[in-house]
Write an enzyme that holds these catalytic residues in place. Structure first.
Site, short mmCIF file in Angstrom:
data_model
loop_
_atom_site.label_atom_id
_atom_site.label_comp_id
_atom_site.label_asym_id
_atom_site.label_seq_id
_atom_site.Cartn_x
_atom_site.Cartn_y
_atom_site.Cartn_z
N ARG A 11 -13.01 28.87 50.43
CA ARG A 11 -12.54 28.78 49.87
C ARG A 11 -10.96 29.80 50.91
O ARG A 11 -11.78 30.70 51.22
CB ARG A 11 -11.82 29.43 48.81
N SER A 13 -8.70 32.34 50.03
CA SER A 13 -8.80 33.44 49.79
C SER A 13 -9.38 35.15 50.03
O SER A 13 -10.18 34.61 50.90
CB SER A 13 -9.09 33.82 48.10
N LYS A 81 -19.85 32.44 39.54
CA LYS A 81 -19.16 32.05 37.89
C LYS A 81 -18.65 30.54 37.65
O LYS A 81 -17.89 30.48 36.86
CB LYS A 81 -18.84 33.27 37.83
N ASP A 82 -18.15 30.45 39.29
CA ASP A 82 -16.66 29.46 39.05
C ASP A 82 -17.76 28.22 38.95
O ASP A 82 -16.81 26.93 38.40
CB ASP A 82 -15.74 29.12 40.30
N THR A 125 -5.17 40.59 32.25
CA THR A 125 -6.43 39.81 33.03
C THR A 125 -6.24 38.61 32.54
O THR A 125 -5.54 37.94 31.75
CB THR A 125 -8.08 40.69 31.95
N SER A 127 -8.75 36.30 31.77
CA SER A 127 -9.81 35.40 31.51
C SER A 127 -9.89 35.66 29.55
O SER A 127 -10.30 37.08 29.41
CB SER A 127 -10.61 36.14 32.04
N ARG A 129 -12.67 35.68 28.05
CA ARG A 129 -13.97 36.78 27.19
C ARG A 129 -13.71 38.07 28.16
O ARG A 129 -14.33 38.83 27.26
CB ARG A 129 -14.62 36.49 29.16
N ARG A 130 -12.75 38.60 28.49
CA ARG A 130 -12.14 39.96 29.24
C ARG A 130 -11.25 40.45 28.02
O ARG A 130 -11.37 40.81 27.54
CB ARG A 130 -11.85 40.31 30.33
N ARG A 151 -2.08 35.88 36.82
CA ARG A 151 -3.49 34.56 38.31
C ARG A 151 -2.94 35.79 39.46
O ARG A 151 -2.20 36.89 38.51
CB ARG A 151 -2.34 33.37 37.86
N GLY A 152 -3.33 35.52 39.47
CA GLY A 152 -3.58 35.73 41.55
C GLY A 152 -4.62 36.45 42.35
O GLY A 152 -5.55 35.67 41.53
N ASN A 153 -4.68 36.83 43.51
CA ASN A 153 -5.60 37.12 44.11
C ASN A 153 -5.63 38.50 43.69
O ASN A 153 -4.93 39.08 42.84
CB ASN A 153 -4.87 36.65 45.66
N THR A 156 -2.26 40.29 44.57
CA THR A 156 -1.36 40.44 42.97
C THR A 156 -1.37 41.28 41.89
O THR A 156 -0.66 41.80 41.82
CB THR A 156 -1.43 38.71 43.32
N ARG A 157 -2.83 40.54 42.10
CA ARG A 157 -3.41 41.81 40.32
C ARG A 157 -2.76 43.09 40.32
O ARG A 157 -2.71 43.82 39.43
CB ARG A 157 -4.53 41.21 39.58
N CYS A 244 -16.51 27.56 32.53
CA CYS A 244 -16.34 29.05 32.69
C CYS A 244 -14.37 29.41 32.32
O CYS A 244 -14.85 30.99 32.78
CB CYS A 244 -16.68 28.84 34.36
#
Length: 319
Positions: A11, A13, A81-82, A125, A127, A129-130, A151-153, A156-157, A244
């Site tokens: 990818r 990123s 995990k992806d 987040t 996620s 799960r989180r 969302r975002g890289n 960004t986060r 996932c």
């Protein structure tokens, strides 16, 4: 005659390029062949929807896998995990290198830890799960937080915190480590507070099944303990029939008696994103010596979790 460069699909990123670059260097050393990175854009990279809404499963890997099947790249590096839990017949998971720190971390304003967040703190987040585990922890400790889907890289986060839009964000420790940014972490979240995603912190190196010589070379990068652990975690995820993007956390770790590793413990959690209900269980068994044994450990725990009502907690999606 110089052998042609091996083409590594990745990818685009910053994180993906960093971790692929690290693998490329190891493959160069192993094979003596040059390795070139081939950047591939995935659906997960271009969609602006939240992961839970686009399905999560496979959105970051499908394009890489298609390039492998078409022969446009020789091997690919994924965040494990992806990966969907089903392995395509035409591809082989050639190596799972030694895992980085699997924990989640907090990056908060003013250097705050999670316990120090003020009431009503906005925590970002993407996620479920989180969200489930952070909200459950907050409830059990008399805290009130607001989890905000983002969302975002990584830039960004973290930017949401720097700009004051959020009080904190939760990210994977491994990703920050691979791009040299662990210095920004304000709290490493204990796995007793937040279990990571199945396979978190591990990489997957995949190649075409018919390329046996490359698969054998890449297998030199495999760490058997990491592979056993993530196989058990992903078997749990598959047996729960969850993708996932589902609110499932899992971690297999090795229990040692002195220097001798005796057993593997697998912990799993499923919860509603508001944290009101969690099913959290663990099981312990001999260290798996085969993939079949590791998968059995995951299935065994999944059966127990389903019996405790886990299935009813996984239909929820973060809006």
């Amino acid at each position: 005659m110089t052998e042609r460069a091996l083409r590594l699909g990745t990818r685009r990123s910053k994180l993906a390029m960093a971790q692929s670059g690290q693998v490329a260097e190891k493959v160069r050393q192993l094979t003596g062949r040059p390795v070139e990175l081939v950047e591939i854009t995935t659906y997960g990279d271009i969609s602006r929807e939240h992961l839970a809404q686009i399905g999560g499963t496979g959105v970051f890997v499908a394009a890489l896998r298609e390039a492998l099947v078409r022969g446009e790249v020789d091997f690919a590096v994924h965040s494990l995990k992806d990966l969907p839990t089903a392995q395509p017949e035409e591809l082989v998971l050639a190596a799972v290198p030694e895992r980085e720190d699997p924990r989640d971390v907090l990056i908060a304003r003013d250097g705050l830890t999670f316990a120090e967040l003020p009431d009503g703190a906005r925590v970002g987040t993407g996620s479920p799960r989180r969200m489930a585990q952070l909200n459950a922890y907050a409830r059990s400790h008399g805290m009130t937080i607001q989890t905000v889907p983002i969302r975002g890289n990584i830039d960004t986060r973290i930017g949401y915190v720097h700009k004051g839009e959020l009080d904190a964000v939760v990210l994977a420790a491994a990703g920050l480590s691979r791009i040299g940014r662990t210095g920004e972490v304000t709290d490493f979240l204990s796995v007793d507070t937040v279990l990571p995603a199945p396979g978190q912190g591990a990489l997957a190196i995949e190649c075409a099944a018919h390329n046996a010589s490359l698969a054998a070379a890449l297998a030199e990068l495999d760490d058997p303990y990491t592979r056993a652990a993530v196989t058990a975690e992903r078997s749990l995820l598959a047996a729960l029939e969850a993708g996932c993007s589902a609110p499932v956390g899992a971690l297999a770790d090795l229990l040692a008696d002195g220097q001798i590793v005796k057993e593997m413990r697998l912990r799993g959690v499923v919860g509603t994103t508001d944290g009101s209900t969690l099913v959290q269980l663990s099981t312990t068994g001999p260290v798996p010596e085969t993939e079949t044994q590791a998968m059995a450990l995951g299935r065994e725990l999944a059966v127990e979790m389903l019996a405790k009502g886990a299935a009813g907690l996984m239909g929820e999606r973060a809006l």
